[in-house]
Scaffold this motif. Structure first.
Motif, PDB file in Angstrom:
ATOM      1  N   SER A  36       3.111 -14.336 -22.090  1.00 28.50           N
ATOM      2  CA  SER A  36       2.476 -14.068 -20.743  1.00 28.50           C
ATOM      3  C   SER A  36       0.950 -14.315 -20.851  1.00 28.50           C
ATOM      4  O   SER A  36       0.248 -14.221 -21.688  1.00 28.50           O
ATOM      5  N   VAL A  37       0.435 -14.906 -19.596  1.00 30.86           N
ATOM      6  CA  VAL A  37      -1.015 -15.298 -19.462  1.00 30.86           C
ATOM      7  C   VAL A  37      -1.463 -14.733 -18.254  1.00 30.86           C
ATOM      8  O   VAL A  37      -0.834 -15.257 -17.237  1.00 30.86           O
ATOM      9  N   LYS A  38      -2.615 -14.124 -18.288  1.00 32.27           N
ATOM     10  CA  LYS A  38      -3.218 -13.733 -16.896  1.00 32.27           C
ATOM     11  C   LYS A  38      -4.804 -14.219 -17.066  1.00 32.27           C
ATOM     12  O   LYS A  38      -5.276 -14.184 -18.176  1.00 32.27           O
ATOM     13  N   SER A  39      -5.505 -14.489 -15.947  1.00 33.57           N
ATOM     14  CA  SER A  39      -6.733 -14.680 -15.794  1.00 33.57           C
ATOM     15  C   SER A  39      -7.315 -13.885 -14.991  1.00 33.57           C
ATOM     16  O   SER A  39      -6.814 -13.284 -14.078  1.00 33.57           O
ATOM     17  N   TYR A  40      -8.775 -13.812 -15.022  1.00 37.67           N
ATOM     18  CA  TYR A  40      -9.522 -12.491 -14.449  1.00 37.67           C
ATOM     19  C   TYR A  40     -10.848 -12.996 -14.207  1.00 37.67           C
ATOM     20  O   TYR A  40     -11.321 -13.895 -14.956  1.00 37.67           O
ATOM     21  N   ALA A  47     -12.221 -14.246 -17.910  1.00 35.37           N
ATOM     22  CA  ALA A  47     -11.310 -13.946 -19.102  1.00 35.37           C
ATOM     23  C   ALA A  47     -10.094 -14.370 -18.966  1.00 35.37           C
ATOM     24  O   ALA A  47      -9.416 -14.567 -17.778  1.00 35.37           O
ATOM     25  N   VAL A  48      -9.354 -14.418 -19.938  1.00 32.97           N
ATOM     26  CA  VAL A  48      -7.919 -14.949 -20.138  1.00 32.97           C
ATOM     27  C   VAL A  48      -7.236 -13.874 -21.225  1.00 32.97           C
ATOM     28  O   VAL A  48      -7.680 -13.543 -22.135  1.00 32.97           O
ATOM     29  N   GLU A  49      -6.181 -13.232 -20.717  1.00 36.38           N
ATOM     30  CA  GLU A  49      -5.279 -12.257 -21.382  1.00 36.38           C
ATOM     31  C   GLU A  49      -4.195 -13.070 -21.821  1.00 36.38           C
ATOM     32  O   GLU A  49      -3.236 -13.526 -20.971  1.00 36.38           O
ATOM     33  N   ILE A  50      -3.921 -13.262 -23.233  1.00 34.78           N
ATOM     34  CA  ILE A  50      -2.683 -13.905 -23.638  1.00 34.78           C
ATOM     35  C   ILE A  50      -1.608 -13.052 -24.477  1.00 34.78           C
ATOM     36  O   ILE A  50      -2.330 -12.478 -25.383  1.00 34.78           O
ATOM     37  N   ASP A  96      -2.947 -25.712 -21.301  1.00 35.62           N
ATOM     38  CA  ASP A  96      -3.635 -26.324 -20.268  1.00 35.62           C
ATOM     39  C   ASP A  96      -3.327 -25.644 -18.987  1.00 35.62           C
ATOM     40  O   ASP A  96      -2.482 -24.989 -18.842  1.00 35.62           O
ATOM     41  N   ASN A  97      -4.199 -26.176 -17.993  1.00 37.06           N
ATOM     42  CA  ASN A  97      -3.936 -25.882 -16.676  1.00 37.06           C
ATOM     43  C   ASN A  97      -4.214 -24.362 -16.282  1.00 37.06           C
ATOM     44  O   ASN A  97      -3.715 -23.762 -15.529  1.00 37.06           O
ATOM     45  N   VAL A  98      -5.217 -23.834 -17.115  1.00 40.22           N
ATOM     46  CA  VAL A  98      -5.685 -22.343 -16.852  1.00 40.22           C
ATOM     47  C   VAL A  98      -6.544 -22.318 -15.779  1.00 40.22           C
ATOM     48  O   VAL A  98      -7.492 -23.009 -15.820  1.00 40.22           O
ATOM     49  N   MET A  99      -6.059 -21.602 -14.751  1.00 38.28           N
ATOM     50  CA  MET A  99      -6.842 -21.502 -13.556  1.00 38.28           C
ATOM     51  C   MET A  99      -7.190 -19.909 -13.434  1.00 38.28           C
ATOM     52  O   MET A  99      -6.719 -18.991 -13.636  1.00 38.28           O
ATOM     53  N   PHE A 100      -8.754 -19.823 -12.768  1.00 37.58           N
ATOM     54  CA  PHE A 100      -9.191 -18.671 -12.573  1.00 37.58           C
ATOM     55  C   PHE A 100      -9.115 -18.179 -11.106  1.00 37.58           C
ATOM     56  O   PHE A 100      -9.326 -18.893 -10.081  1.00 37.58           O
ATOM     57  N   PRO A 101      -9.167 -16.745 -10.607  1.00 33.67           N
ATOM     58  CA  PRO A 101      -9.138 -16.355  -9.227  1.00 33.67           C
ATOM     59  C   PRO A 101     -10.171 -17.001  -8.449  1.00 33.67           C
ATOM     60  O   PRO A 101     -11.468 -17.060  -9.106  1.00 33.67           O
TER      61      PRO A 101
END
Length: 302
Positions: free
Chosen positions: A208-212, A219-222, A297-302
């Motif tokens: 699970s990967v979430k960005s904030y 922040a990235v929560e993994i 890769d391809n981690v995007m933030f809101p």
């Protein structure tokens, strides 16, 4: 928005549960300068290199280009020896923790006639530029180094002030308000599990990967799972690199607990976003004692 994560972030701001910022940070900045004494031929200087990142040596004397000796040369994507320069780009075939010998000889025969370096493979960071001097350095290079040292001291002083303020900050949402991370827009979150590209050879599985994004940071929560049969995993450092190669300053790396074999655990990477953090980023994590890494890769933030 995830209210539980907002509380978690507030607690992080007010606690010491993060990794050493020097370890959580990004690539090694600035220029390193090495001075070789006439009797310095037997000394070895350690240099940090990393897969697919460039490290360039600038010498103040011409090299014998045909006599550059590099251990495991076939595992480098690029070895470009110029008249007084040497550029190295390691390939992904190198393993974090490896140490490789580099030996160069100078054309003029003056002392020292050669120089030896120990290249230490780091999972994610490299020293980009090394200036090597055999003779007297110019006053301009010393002045530049003084300016860099002063800038570094100012950054350290700012970090000390920030850390001291965090120690006195309240927890929870009050901590977010106190730190200035929370404004009228709150903290926005985004589930990016499906959009994230996982690099081949990752030592752990990201379930699970979430960005904030807050007013001042991202922040990235993994959620990471250790494969069956592998030893427990503890995160040591992290980088967040954009497509242009620019990196966000990682402020905090927090792990819920060591991740046991066959189980999952939570890791949070927080970075400064006082400048725009737009577009896709590559997140890389490495462990405390060993070569295992994970790249998303391809981690995007809101």
């Amino acid at each position: 928005m995830s209210s539980s994560f907002a509380v978690l972030l507030g607690l992080l701001l007010a606690s010491g549960a993060s990794a050493d910022p020097s370890e959580a940070g990004a690539s090694l900045p600035g220029v390193r300068r090495i001075e070789l004494a006439p009797d310095d031929a037997s000394s070895t200087h350690e240099i940090a290199i990393s897969a697919q990142l460039s490290t360039t040596f600038l010498f103040d004397s011409d090299l014998k280009r045909g006599e550059v000796e590099l251990e495991s040369r076939d595992r480098f994507s690029l070895v470009d020896a110029g008249q007084a320069t040497l550029r190295l780009v390691p390939s992904a075939r190198l393993t974090a923790g490896e140490r490789l010998r580099l030996f160069v000889r100078f054309r003029d025969g003056a002392a020292p006639a050669s120089a030896s370096f120990l290249l230490r493979v780091h999972p994610a960071t490299a020293e980009p530029l090394i200036e090597v001097y055999r003779g007297m350095r110019t006053i301009e290079t010393y002045q530049q180094e003084i300016r860099e040292v002063r800038a570094g001291l100012m950054r350290c002083q700012g970090e000390v002030v920030r850390l001291a303020a965090e120690q006195n900050a309240p927890g929870g949402l009050a901590g977010l308000v106190f730190s200035g991370a929370l404004d009228e827009h709150g903290v926005t979150g985004r589930l990016v599990t499906e959009a994230v590209a996982r690099a081949a050879g990752n030592a752990l599985k990201a379930t699970s990967v979430k960005s904030y994004r807050s007013a001042t940071g991202v922040a990235v929560e993994i959620n990471l799972t250790v494969m069956a049969g592998a030893p427990p995993w503890v995160a040591k450092g992290a980088t967040l690199r954009g497509k242009t190669g620019a990196e966000l300053k990682v402020l905090r790396l927090w792990q819920q607990r060591p991740i046991p074999t066959g189980e999952f655990g939570l890791v949070v990477v927080e970075a400064d976003a006082s400048t725009a953090a737009q577009g896709a980023f590559s997140l890389k994590l490495w462990e405390e004692d060993g070569p295992r890494t994970i790249t998303l890769d391809n981690v995007m933030f809101p």
